[in-house]
Design an enzyme around this catalytic site. Sequence first.
Site, PDB file in Angstrom:
ATOM      1  N   PHE A   1      33.249  58.638  22.254  1.00 50.65           N
ATOM      2  CA  PHE A   1      32.636  58.302  20.975  1.00 50.65           C
ATOM      3  C   PHE A   1      31.213  57.772  21.160  1.00 50.65           C
ATOM      4  O   PHE A   1      30.530  57.557  20.179  1.00 50.65           O
ATOM      5  CB  PHE A   1      33.473  57.255  20.230  1.00 50.65           C
ATOM      6  CG  PHE A   1      34.908  57.692  20.039  1.00 50.65           C
ATOM      7  CD1 PHE A   1      35.193  58.984  19.645  1.00 50.65           C
ATOM      8  CD2 PHE A   1      35.944  56.812  20.250  1.00 50.65           C
ATOM      9  CE1 PHE A   1      36.509  59.388  19.475  1.00 50.65           C
ATOM     10  CE2 PHE A   1      37.259  57.208  20.064  1.00 50.65           C
ATOM     11  CZ  PHE A   1      37.534  58.483  19.686  1.00 50.65           C
TER      12      PHE A   1
ATOM     13  N   TRP B   1      31.961  58.290  12.492  1.00 51.55           N
ATOM     14  CA  TRP B   1      31.284  57.706  13.652  1.00 51.55           C
ATOM     15  C   TRP B   1      32.095  57.959  14.918  1.00 51.55           C
ATOM     16  O   TRP B   1      31.528  58.142  15.999  1.00 51.55           O
ATOM     17  CB  TRP B   1      31.102  56.210  13.439  1.00 51.55           C
ATOM     18  CG  TRP B   1      30.529  55.484  14.619  1.00 51.55           C
ATOM     19  CD1 TRP B   1      29.215  55.374  14.965  1.00 51.55           C
ATOM     20  CD2 TRP B   1      31.265  54.754  15.625  1.00 51.55           C
ATOM     21  NE1 TRP B   1      29.082  54.627  16.120  1.00 51.55           N
ATOM     22  CE2 TRP B   1      30.322  54.238  16.533  1.00 51.55           C
ATOM     23  CE3 TRP B   1      32.609  54.498  15.827  1.00 51.55           C
ATOM     24  CZ2 TRP B   1      30.699  53.477  17.625  1.00 51.55           C
ATOM     25  CZ3 TRP B   1      32.986  53.738  16.925  1.00 51.55           C
ATOM     26  CH2 TRP B   1      32.031  53.236  17.813  1.00 51.55           C
ATOM     27  N   HIS B   2      33.426  57.996  14.797  1.00 49.82           N
ATOM     28  CA  HIS B   2      34.263  58.213  15.964  1.00 49.82           C
ATOM     29  C   HIS B   2      34.175  59.645  16.484  1.00 49.82           C
ATOM     30  O   HIS B   2      34.467  59.888  17.659  1.00 49.82           O
ATOM     31  CB  HIS B   2      35.722  57.883  15.640  1.00 49.82           C
ATOM     32  CG  HIS B   2      36.006  56.417  15.593  1.00 49.82           C
ATOM     33  ND1 HIS B   2      35.753  55.634  14.486  1.00 49.82           N
ATOM     34  CD2 HIS B   2      36.526  55.575  16.526  1.00 49.82           C
ATOM     35  CE1 HIS B   2      36.101  54.389  14.739  1.00 49.82           C
ATOM     36  NE2 HIS B   2      36.573  54.322  15.963  1.00 49.82           N
ATOM     37  N   GLY B   3      33.803  60.588  15.645  1.00 50.47           N
ATOM     38  CA  GLY B   3      33.714  61.956  16.121  1.00 50.47           C
ATOM     39  C   GLY B   3      33.352  62.918  15.006  1.00 50.47           C
ATOM     40  O   GLY B   3      33.649  62.679  13.834  1.00 50.47           O
TER      41      GLY B   3
END
Length: 421
Positions: free
Chosen positions: A421, A259-261
């Site tokens: 993000f 989800w962060h990248g």
Amino acid sequence: MAGTVAANLGLLAFFKYAGFLTNLAPDVLIPVSWKIWFSDIPLPVGISFYTFQGISLVVDTWRRDVSPHALEMLQRRGRNRAASLRDLSFYISFFPQLVAGPIVKARDFLDQIGAKAWREIDWITVRRGLIVGYFLKIFVADNLAEQTGALTIGAEKVAGMSTVVSLSLLYSYSLQIFADFAGYSLIAIGLGALFGYKLPPNFNFPYLSTSITEFWRRWHLSLSSWLRDYLYIPLGGNRKGAGRTYFNLFLVMFLGGLWHGAAWKFAIWGSLHGIFLAIERLASRRQGTDQVPAQSPQATRFFSISAFQRFCIYTIKWLLTFHVVTFLWLTFMMPDMQSIGAFFEAATSMRFSFSGPPVFALGFYGVAVVAYHAWGWLREHRSSIATRLARSRLEPLCHALLIFLVVTNPGAPRGFIYFQF
């Protein structure tokens, strides 16, 4: 419910992960020109955050977790449907936390929508959120960023750093990412309160943690609770046996990392956190089953430990947790795995020469984060003293000092880390 959740996740996957996924496929299946096209898709600002809020809206309504008043608002018909659409749009696009959180659940926000009065503003929350938030961002994070940027100059140059410089930069980045993200969250909370809305806290002094499990109960609270309520529990949580629990912990953190990248380094970061969470849960289960109750005064004396021993155990656990979390931040900072390897080469080189600025920045600007967490420790362990201090004249004097430091010594303006993000 399933269809709308899939639609939200599909849009997120298209904009954020299409380039990453297509690059994994062989050129025979997907032409290079297509891969370039997918990789160049612009990422809508804040899509990760408002997608999660859209999913919260759908799931909370389907579960009937929203109040009867909110449910009536969602089900308006005829002319009132425009008002319902207005309120839903307001929930999704509420500007203070739109692009970097905190992530707000529908059940916690919908009932707050309505006319606000000047007298309802919580000015204490506004003052604390805005002053401390801007101080952490402008004075601490932006000044530390001027030094930690050296970690991204290339693997060859990073490998040539001394042990002292490399570790100073890593510790600085660990404090920087907290100050940057916690600062934004406090600003968002302060702005929300200024408009009469209560946003959830996002940080609870995470660097006081003595385990990775405790860390995730203190860091990015809105994401942790979202993953728990909408992913971990629906997967079965800890209700389907130990093996399934460990798998759920790992999967949730793996997906949280992605989800962060859209990059393997974020997947590795999430996976390692998931592995540590599973190991700690396994260790706590074994410790619980292996403990033998003391049956005699002799046994009681044997199993008891002194206050000094408890302090030593606490300190060791805190140091281990802080360093595990800090070294895992390398995946956020470094551009690739080669640079991460170069950092470890520098950190273990046993070269102790150093230049002044990195060490000075860590000691001068990092002490603010240490003081912030010292205040958190006081609130948790000496609450009566903390309450008296908060109600005294010392707090406005401290806030005046923070404003002075922000005005006189701001760092070079930089975007918030979590905007990406």
